[in-house]
Design a protein around this motif. Structure first.
Motif, PDB file in Angstrom:
ATOM      1  N   ASP A   1     -37.967 -33.707  -4.037  1.00 30.88           N
ATOM      2  CA  ASP A   1     -36.922 -34.513  -3.485  1.00 30.88           C
ATOM      3  C   ASP A   1     -35.445 -33.380  -3.247  1.00 30.88           C
ATOM      4  N   MET A   2     -35.454 -32.107  -2.748  1.00 31.07           N
ATOM      5  CA  MET A   2     -35.170 -31.392  -2.162  1.00 31.07           C
ATOM      6  C   MET A   2     -35.195 -30.568  -0.746  1.00 31.07           C
ATOM      7  N   LEU A   3     -36.563 -30.789   0.117  1.00 28.52           N
ATOM      8  CA  LEU A   3     -37.015 -30.531   0.571  1.00 28.52           C
ATOM      9  C   LEU A   3     -36.665 -32.623   1.675  1.00 28.52           C
ATOM     10  N   VAL A   4     -36.397 -33.050   0.582  1.00 31.76           N
ATOM     11  CA  VAL A   4     -36.286 -34.861   1.763  1.00 31.76           C
ATOM     12  C   VAL A   4     -35.013 -34.737   1.749  1.00 31.76           C
ATOM     13  N   ALA A   5     -33.996 -34.343   0.644  1.00 32.89           N
ATOM     14  CA  ALA A   5     -32.764 -34.082   1.649  1.00 32.89           C
ATOM     15  C   ALA A   5     -32.237 -32.829   2.641  1.00 32.89           C
ATOM     16  N   GLY A   6     -32.891 -32.219   2.665  1.00 34.34           N
ATOM     17  CA  GLY A   6     -33.664 -30.871   3.819  1.00 34.34           C
ATOM     18  C   GLY A   6     -33.206 -31.757   5.101  1.00 34.34           C
ATOM     19  N   VAL A   7     -34.541 -32.079   5.002  1.00 33.99           N
ATOM     20  CA  VAL A   7     -35.078 -32.453   5.806  1.00 33.99           C
ATOM     21  C   VAL A   7     -34.399 -33.691   6.775  1.00 33.99           C
ATOM     22  N   THR A   8     -33.150 -34.598   6.098  1.00 30.94           N
ATOM     23  CA  THR A   8     -32.723 -35.572   5.943  1.00 30.94           C
ATOM     24  C   THR A   8     -31.313 -34.510   6.740  1.00 30.94           C
ATOM     25  N   ALA A   9     -30.738 -33.573   5.682  1.00 36.63           N
ATOM     26  CA  ALA A   9     -30.065 -33.468   6.607  1.00 36.63           C
ATOM     27  C   ALA A   9     -29.721 -32.255   7.801  1.00 36.63           C
ATOM     28  N   LEU A  10     -30.924 -31.877   7.799  1.00 34.03           N
ATOM     29  CA  LEU A  10     -31.486 -31.462   9.827  1.00 34.03           C
ATOM     30  C   LEU A  10     -31.368 -32.580  10.315  1.00 34.03           C
ATOM     31  N   ALA A  11     -31.515 -33.350  10.156  1.00 36.58           N
ATOM     32  CA  ALA A  11     -31.503 -35.137  11.183  1.00 36.58           C
ATOM     33  C   ALA A  11     -30.521 -35.449  11.544  1.00 36.58           C
ATOM     34  N   LEU A  12     -29.187 -34.714  11.427  1.00 39.19           N
ATOM     35  CA  LEU A  12     -28.338 -35.040  11.539  1.00 39.19           C
ATOM     36  C   LEU A  12     -27.397 -34.203  12.861  1.00 39.19           C
ATOM     37  N   PRO A  13     -26.669 -34.594  13.460  1.00 42.72           N
ATOM     38  CA  PRO A  13     -26.469 -34.167  14.490  1.00 42.72           C
ATOM     39  C   PRO A  13     -26.081 -33.394  14.238  1.00 42.72           C
ATOM     40  N   ASP A  14     -24.894 -32.488  13.291  1.00 43.69           N
ATOM     41  CA  ASP A  14     -24.759 -31.293  13.201  1.00 43.69           C
ATOM     42  C   ASP A  14     -25.104 -30.987  11.416  1.00 43.69           C
ATOM     43  N   GLY A  15     -26.839 -30.741  12.039  1.00 40.72           N
ATOM     44  CA  GLY A  15     -27.683 -29.906  10.461  1.00 40.72           C
ATOM     45  C   GLY A  15     -28.201 -29.005  10.689  1.00 40.72           C
ATOM     46  N   ALA A  16     -27.729 -28.434  12.370  1.00 37.38           N
ATOM     47  CA  ALA A  16     -29.070 -27.008  11.989  1.00 37.38           C
ATOM     48  C   ALA A  16     -28.120 -26.619  13.408  1.00 37.38           C
ATOM     49  N   PRO A  17     -27.666 -25.443  13.548  1.00 36.81           N
ATOM     50  CA  PRO A  17     -26.742 -24.337  15.301  1.00 36.81           C
ATOM     51  C   PRO A  17     -28.552 -23.936  15.897  1.00 36.81           C
ATOM     52  N   GLY A  18     -28.522 -24.151  17.063  1.00 36.22           N
ATOM     53  CA  GLY A  18     -29.210 -23.815  17.792  1.00 36.22           C
ATOM     54  C   GLY A  18     -30.336 -24.601  18.621  1.00 36.22           C
ATOM     55  N   GLY A  19     -31.562 -24.295  18.206  1.00 36.17           N
ATOM     56  CA  GLY A  19     -32.413 -24.947  19.070  1.00 36.17           C
ATOM     57  C   GLY A  19     -31.953 -25.337  20.945  1.00 36.17           C
ATOM     58  N   ALA A  20     -33.149 -26.426  21.443  1.00 42.82           N
ATOM     59  CA  ALA A  20     -33.330 -26.323  22.818  1.00 42.82           C
ATOM     60  C   ALA A  20     -32.652 -27.173  22.908  1.00 42.82           C
ATOM     61  N   ALA A  21     -31.081 -27.733  23.250  1.00 40.61           N
ATOM     62  CA  ALA A  21     -30.161 -28.594  23.491  1.00 40.61           C
ATOM     63  C   ALA A  21     -31.310 -29.571  24.396  1.00 40.61           C
ATOM     64  N   GLY A  22     -31.291 -31.087  24.524  1.00 39.25           N
ATOM     65  CA  GLY A  22     -31.383 -31.558  25.481  1.00 39.25           C
ATOM     66  C   GLY A  22     -32.848 -31.554  26.164  1.00 39.25           C
ATOM     67  N   ALA A  23     -33.450 -31.610  24.567  1.00 34.03           N
ATOM     68  CA  ALA A  23     -35.365 -31.657  25.417  1.00 34.03           C
ATOM     69  C   ALA A  23     -35.911 -32.592  25.229  1.00 34.03           C
ATOM     70  N   ALA A  24     -36.498 -32.985  25.813  1.00 35.31           N
ATOM     71  CA  ALA A  24     -37.308 -34.338  25.845  1.00 35.31           C
ATOM     72  C   ALA A  24     -37.867 -34.552  24.728  1.00 35.31           C
ATOM     73  N   PRO A  25     -37.981 -36.263  24.942  1.00 37.81           N
ATOM     74  CA  PRO A  25     -37.910 -37.083  23.128  1.00 37.81           C
ATOM     75  C   PRO A  25     -39.773 -36.356  23.443  1.00 37.81           C
TER      76      PRO A  25
END
Length: 223
Positions: A183-207
């Motif tokens: 349940d916690m992992l599902v909630a965490g991954v779901t939150a990470l999928a939101l636009p403001d889920g986590a900072p950082g990463g390569a913005a604009g990466a190709a699909p």
């Protein structure tokens, strides 16, 4: 009595039996002497079929990774999102319980510089791709996919190691605790999928870039 028709494949099968017989520490405790005893031959006889203990351990790990990947693939086909993640976790846990020694071998990282590890690197990359495909189904941005894979696998592995090692001795139901973890992992991954889920990463990466990077990410270890 010595086994007739000893071959490379037969020695590997015997090594798998030794690993299974040894439980959670079966892979760590694997020796050529134990395999030779299982075969009913002297240890030097094994060198006709395997080059070294390191070679034999690599073969055991390869088979175990392939088995885990097959189980994960079968469990998740036709599923998506949280249903797929729960099915993946359940299949992985079942394998760890059925073959704790083999499961331990799947945590051995292939050497990125050793040509002998090429097949293990490929198998490890395929295993991670299965997990990546499951998590991609949550709609994760590509730049967050590898972080999610690492977090989910760490959650799985930590639970399995504690469970198999006798780390959960309180009376409360361990299966219920595993459900809570999922349940916690599902909630965490779901939150990470939101636009403001986590900072950082390569913005604009190709699909699809996240999945394409998995081969590079697994070159040094089976994450």
């Amino acid at each position: 009595m010595p086994r007739a028709g000893l071959s490379h494949d037969a020695v590997v099968r015997l090594a798998l039996e030794v690993v299974d017989d040894g439980g959670a520490t079966g892979f760590t405790d694997l020796t050529l002497a134990k395999v030779a005893a299982k075969a009913g031959v002297a240890t030097p006889s094994l060198y006709k079929h395997v080059g070294s203990l390191a070679d034999l351990r690599r073969e055991v790990a390869l088979i175990a990774v392939q088995e885990v990947t097959a189980a994960a693939t079968s469990a998740t086909v036709g599923r998506a999102g949280s249903d797929a993640l729960r099915a993946l976790a359940t299949a992985w846990r079942a394998y760890a319980h059925a073959h704790p020694g083999r499961y331990a071998s799947t945590q051995v990282g292939p050497d990125p510089e050793d040509p002998a590890d090429e097949r293990l690197r490929e198998a490890a990359a395929e295993s991670v791709r299965v997990v990546g495909a499951v998590l991609h189904g949550f709609g994760l941005p590509d730049e967050r996919l590898i972080d999610a894979i690492r977090a989910v696998r760490a959650g799985f592995h930590g639970f399995f190691v504690l469970e198999l090692g006798g780390g959960f001795r309180m009376r409360e139901d361990v299966d219920q605790s595993f459900t809570v973890l999922l349940d916690m992992l599902v909630a965490g991954v779901t939150a990470l999928a939101l636009p403001d889920g986590a900072p950082g990463g390569a913005a604009g990466a190709a699909p699809g870039a996240g999945l394409d990077r998995l081969d590079h990410d697994t070159a040094g270890s089976h994450r």
